[in-house]
Structures are given as structure tokens and as C-alpha cells.
Design a protein around this motif. Structure first.
Motif, PDB file in Angstrom:
ATOM      1  N   MET A 199       0.848  -1.178   0.000  1.00 16.16           N
ATOM      2  CA  MET A 199       0.000   0.000   0.000  1.00 16.16           C
ATOM      3  C   MET A 199       0.893   1.240   0.000  1.00 16.16           C
ATOM      4  O   MET A 199       1.819   1.352   0.775  1.00 16.16           O
ATOM      5  N   THR A 200       0.630   2.164  -0.889  1.00 18.02           N
ATOM      6  CA  THR A 200       1.424   3.383  -0.954  1.00 18.02           C
ATOM      7  C   THR A 200       0.679   4.516  -0.282  1.00 18.02           C
ATOM      8  O   THR A 200      -0.541   4.586  -0.297  1.00 18.02           O
ATOM      9  N   HIS A 201       1.436   5.393   0.338  1.00 18.97           N
ATOM     10  CA  HIS A 201       0.868   6.572   0.966  1.00 18.97           C
ATOM     11  C   HIS A 201       1.249   7.779   0.145  1.00 18.97           C
ATOM     12  O   HIS A 201       2.169   7.736  -0.667  1.00 18.97           O
ATOM     13  N   ASP A 202       0.539   8.892   0.360  1.00 14.78           N
ATOM     14  CA  ASP A 202       0.837  10.111  -0.381  1.00 14.78           C
ATOM     15  C   ASP A 202       2.282  10.540  -0.199  1.00 14.78           C
ATOM     16  O   ASP A 202       2.916  11.013  -1.129  1.00 14.78           O
ATOM     17  N   ASN A 203       2.850  10.353   1.003  1.00 11.41           N
ATOM     18  CA  ASN A 203       4.240  10.732   1.235  1.00 11.41           C
ATOM     19  C   ASN A 203       5.188   9.899   0.384  1.00 11.41           C
ATOM     20  O   ASN A 203       6.185  10.392  -0.125  1.00 11.41           O
ATOM     21  N   ASP A 204       4.890   8.589   0.221  1.00  7.99           N
ATOM     22  CA  ASP A 204       5.734   7.729  -0.608  1.00  7.99           C
ATOM     23  C   ASP A 204       5.691   8.163  -2.062  1.00  7.99           C
ATOM     24  O   ASP A 204       6.705   8.144  -2.761  1.00  7.99           O
ATOM     25  N   ILE A 205       4.513   8.563  -2.530  1.00  7.46           N
ATOM     26  CA  ILE A 205       4.383   8.991  -3.920  1.00  7.46           C
ATOM     27  C   ILE A 205       5.144  10.288  -4.132  1.00  7.46           C
ATOM     28  O   ILE A 205       5.857  10.448  -5.109  1.00  7.46           O
ATOM     29  N   GLU A 206       5.017  11.226  -3.194  1.00  5.36           N
ATOM     30  CA  GLU A 206       5.717  12.501  -3.346  1.00  5.36           C
ATOM     31  C   GLU A 206       7.225  12.312  -3.348  1.00  5.36           C
ATOM     32  O   GLU A 206       7.942  13.017  -4.037  1.00  5.36           O
ATOM     33  N   LYS A 207       7.748  11.346  -2.576  1.00  6.33           N
ATOM     34  CA  LYS A 207       9.180  11.089  -2.555  1.00  6.33           C
ATOM     35  C   LYS A 207       9.668  10.608  -3.920  1.00  6.33           C
ATOM     36  O   LYS A 207      10.789  10.858  -4.298  1.00  6.33           O
ATOM     37  N   GLY A 208       8.822   9.895  -4.666  1.00  5.82           N
ATOM     38  CA  GLY A 208       9.218   9.357  -5.952  1.00  5.82           C
ATOM     39  C   GLY A 208       9.054  10.331  -7.093  1.00  5.82           C
ATOM     40  O   GLY A 208       9.469  10.049  -8.208  1.00  5.82           O
ATOM     41  N   GLN A 209       8.437  11.491  -6.854  1.00  2.23           N
ATOM     42  CA  GLN A 209       8.197  12.438  -7.927  1.00  2.23           C
ATOM     43  C   GLN A 209       9.497  13.113  -8.341  1.00  2.23           C
ATOM     44  O   GLN A 209      10.118  13.800  -7.535  1.00  2.23           O
ATOM     45  N   PRO A 210       9.882  12.934  -9.605  1.00  2.00           N
ATOM     46  CA  PRO A 210      11.098  13.598 -10.072  1.00  2.00           C
ATOM     47  C   PRO A 210      10.817  15.060 -10.409  1.00  2.00           C
ATOM     48  O   PRO A 210       9.675  15.428 -10.689  1.00  2.00           O
ATOM     49  N   PRO A 211      11.842  15.910 -10.389  1.00  3.04           N
ATOM     50  CA  PRO A 211      11.658  17.288 -10.848  1.00  3.04           C
ATOM     51  C   PRO A 211      11.263  17.295 -12.329  1.00  3.04           C
ATOM     52  O   PRO A 211      11.542  16.347 -13.062  1.00  3.04           O
ATOM     53  N   VAL A 212      10.623  18.369 -12.765  1.00  3.21           N
ATOM     54  CA  VAL A 212      10.135  18.463 -14.143  1.00  3.21           C
ATOM     55  C   VAL A 212      11.277  18.252 -15.144  1.00  3.21           C
ATOM     56  O   VAL A 212      11.124  17.530 -16.124  1.00  3.21           O
ATOM     57  N   GLY A 213      12.418  18.863 -14.906  1.00  6.49           N
ATOM     58  CA  GLY A 213      13.548  18.734 -15.831  1.00  6.49           C
ATOM     59  C   GLY A 213      14.019  17.305 -16.004  1.00  6.49           C
ATOM     60  O   GLY A 213      14.239  16.833 -17.115  1.00  6.49           O
ATOM     61  N   ARG A 214      14.186  16.599 -14.901  1.00  2.00           N
ATOM     62  CA  ARG A 214      14.641  15.207 -14.980  1.00  2.00           C
ATOM     63  C   ARG A 214      13.576  14.325 -15.624  1.00  2.00           C
ATOM     64  O   ARG A 214      13.887  13.447 -16.430  1.00  2.00           O
ATOM     65  N   ALA A 215      12.308  14.559 -15.275  1.00  2.00           N
ATOM     66  CA  ALA A 215      11.223  13.781 -15.878  1.00  2.00           C
ATOM     67  C   ALA A 215      11.193  13.996 -17.386  1.00  2.00           C
ATOM     68  O   ALA A 215      10.986  13.056 -18.154  1.00  2.00           O
ATOM     69  N   ALA A 216      11.422  15.231 -17.823  1.00  2.00           N
ATOM     70  CA  ALA A 216      11.396  15.540 -19.254  1.00  2.00           C
ATOM     71  C   ALA A 216      12.579  14.916 -19.978  1.00  2.00           C
ATOM     72  O   ALA A 216      12.427  14.340 -21.056  1.00  2.00           O
ATOM     73  N   LEU A 217      13.766  15.034 -19.430  1.00  2.00           N
ATOM     74  CA  LEU A 217      14.963  14.512 -20.106  1.00  2.00           C
ATOM     75  C   LEU A 217      14.974  12.995 -20.230  1.00  2.00           C
ATOM     76  O   LEU A 217      15.437  12.450 -21.226  1.00  2.00           O
ATOM     77  N   PHE A 218      14.467  12.305 -19.216  1.00  2.00           N
ATOM     78  CA  PHE A 218      14.584  10.850 -19.200  1.00  2.00           C
ATOM     79  C   PHE A 218      13.266  10.111 -19.390  1.00  2.00           C
ATOM     80  O   PHE A 218      13.228   8.888 -19.308  1.00  2.00           O
ATOM     81  N   GLY A 219      12.162  10.824 -19.650  1.00  2.00           N
ATOM     82  CA  GLY A 219      10.862  10.181 -19.875  1.00  2.00           C
ATOM     83  C   GLY A 219      10.348   9.471 -18.637  1.00  2.00           C
ATOM     84  O   GLY A 219       9.847   8.358 -18.718  1.00  2.00           O
ATOM     85  N   LEU A 220      10.458  10.131 -17.481  1.00  2.00           N
ATOM     86  CA  LEU A 220      10.053   9.515 -16.221  1.00  2.00           C
ATOM     87  C   LEU A 220       8.600   9.815 -15.900  1.00  2.00           C
ATOM     88  O   LEU A 220       8.095  10.897 -16.203  1.00  2.00           O
ATOM     89  N   CYS A 221       7.943   8.864 -15.281  1.00  2.00           N
ATOM     90  CA  CYS A 221       6.585   9.078 -14.792  1.00  2.00           C
ATOM     91  C   CYS A 221       6.630  10.202 -13.764  1.00  2.00           C
ATOM     92  O   CYS A 221       7.448  10.165 -12.844  1.00  2.00           O
ATOM     93  N   PRO A 222       5.767  11.215 -13.887  1.00  2.00           N
ATOM     94  CA  PRO A 222       5.819  12.331 -12.955  1.00  2.00           C
ATOM     95  C   PRO A 222       5.345  11.966 -11.545  1.00  2.00           C
ATOM     96  O   PRO A 222       5.536  12.731 -10.611  1.00  2.00           O
ATOM     97  N   GLN A 223       4.755  10.800 -11.375  1.00  2.00           N
ATOM     98  CA  GLN A 223       4.270  10.404 -10.056  1.00  2.00           C
ATOM     99  C   GLN A 223       5.266   9.508  -9.320  1.00  2.00           C
ATOM    100  O   GLN A 223       5.597   9.759  -8.168  1.00  2.00           O
ATOM    101  N   CYS A 224       5.779   8.465  -9.996  1.00  2.00           N
ATOM    102  CA  CYS A 224       6.638   7.503  -9.295  1.00  2.00           C
ATOM    103  C   CYS A 224       8.102   7.568  -9.725  1.00  2.00           C
ATOM    104  O   CYS A 224       8.960   6.996  -9.078  1.00  2.00           O
TER     105      CYS A 224
END
Length: 132
Positions: A1-26
Motif C-alpha cells: 500500500m502506498t501513501h501520499d508521502n511515498d508517492i511525493e518522494k518518488g516524484q522527479p523534478p520536471v527537468g529530470r522527468a522531461a529529459l529521461f521520460g520519467l513518470c511524474p508520479q513515481c
């Protein structure tokens, strides 16, 4: 079970998500299913990528910017080295194609990550609410 805090910890910054095609949530590298086509959803956390409205806005803007940069570079190379025309074709066509595709990936991913982080949604006016 994931909690909101766990999801927020996995959120990459916009720049890194854009450069590497990362899911913005995990933060998993699951955003794209093709060269510049989003996957329907994240295979790790299940985030629905199709619910975001990125559209094709970045395509025209990005193509114009890359086109201008390539033209300037081609003119500079032509003045400096005076290569034959076929060298320009062999050099600039693949560079342009690669720059547009990779730039489109980055732009679309940045828009989707920004929408996710800011929880963007359609605007609603107060007077559009149903009245009793």
C-alpha cells in the motif's frame, strides 16, 4: 500500500522527468511507448497519462526554433568550409530529424510533468455550476 508521502518522494523534478521520460508520479522510466508517443499509463504506479492534455502545441513551436538554429548552423558551416551541397544534405537532414524528435519528447514530457505537479485541470467558472 502506498501513501501520499511515498508517492511525493518518488516524484522527479520536471527537468529530470522531461529529459529521461520519467513518470511524474513515481519516477519510473515509463512515460513513452514510442519515439514521441505517450504510453497509455504508467506500468509501475498506474498513473493515466491519457488524462493529461499536452496536445501538439510544442510541435510547431519547437520545429520553428530548431529550424532556425539549423539554418544558422548550416550557413556558418557553408561560410567556414564551403562544402558541396550533398554534404549539407547528409549532415543536416539527420541532425534536424533527431533534434526535432528528441526535442518533442522533452517538450511533451515537460508539459505533462508540469500539469501533474501543478494538478492542472480545465478551468471552471463559478457561474457554470448547476443551480437548484
Amino acid at each position: 500500500m502506498t501513501h501520499d508521502n511515498d508517492i511525493e518522494k518518488g516524484q522527479p523534478p520536471v527537468g529530470r522527468a522531461a529529459l529521461f521520460g520519467l513518470c511524474p508520479q513515481c519516477g519510473a522510466q515509463t512515460l513513452f511507448a514510442g519515439l514521441a508517443k505517450f504510453a497509455p499509463r504508467c506500468r509501475v504506479c498506474g498513473l493515466d497519462f491519457e488524462s493529461y492534455n499536452v496536445g501538439d502545441g510544442p510541435a510547431a513551436f519547437l520545429t520553428m526554433i530548431i529550424g532556425a538554429l539549423i539554418v544558422v548552423a548550416a550557413i556558418l558551416v557553408d561560410f567556414a568550409f564551403e562544402p558541396p551541397f550533398w554534404v549539407h544534405v547528409i549532415l543536416w537532414v539527420p541532425i534536424t530529424a533527431a533534434a526535432v524528435v528528441y526535442g518533442l519528447r522533452i517538450a511533451k514530457a515537460a508539459l505533462l510533468a508540469s500539469e501533474h505537479q501543478r494538478q492542472a485541470a480545465e478551468g471552471r467558472r463559478a457561474d457554470d455550476e448547476p443551480h437548484d
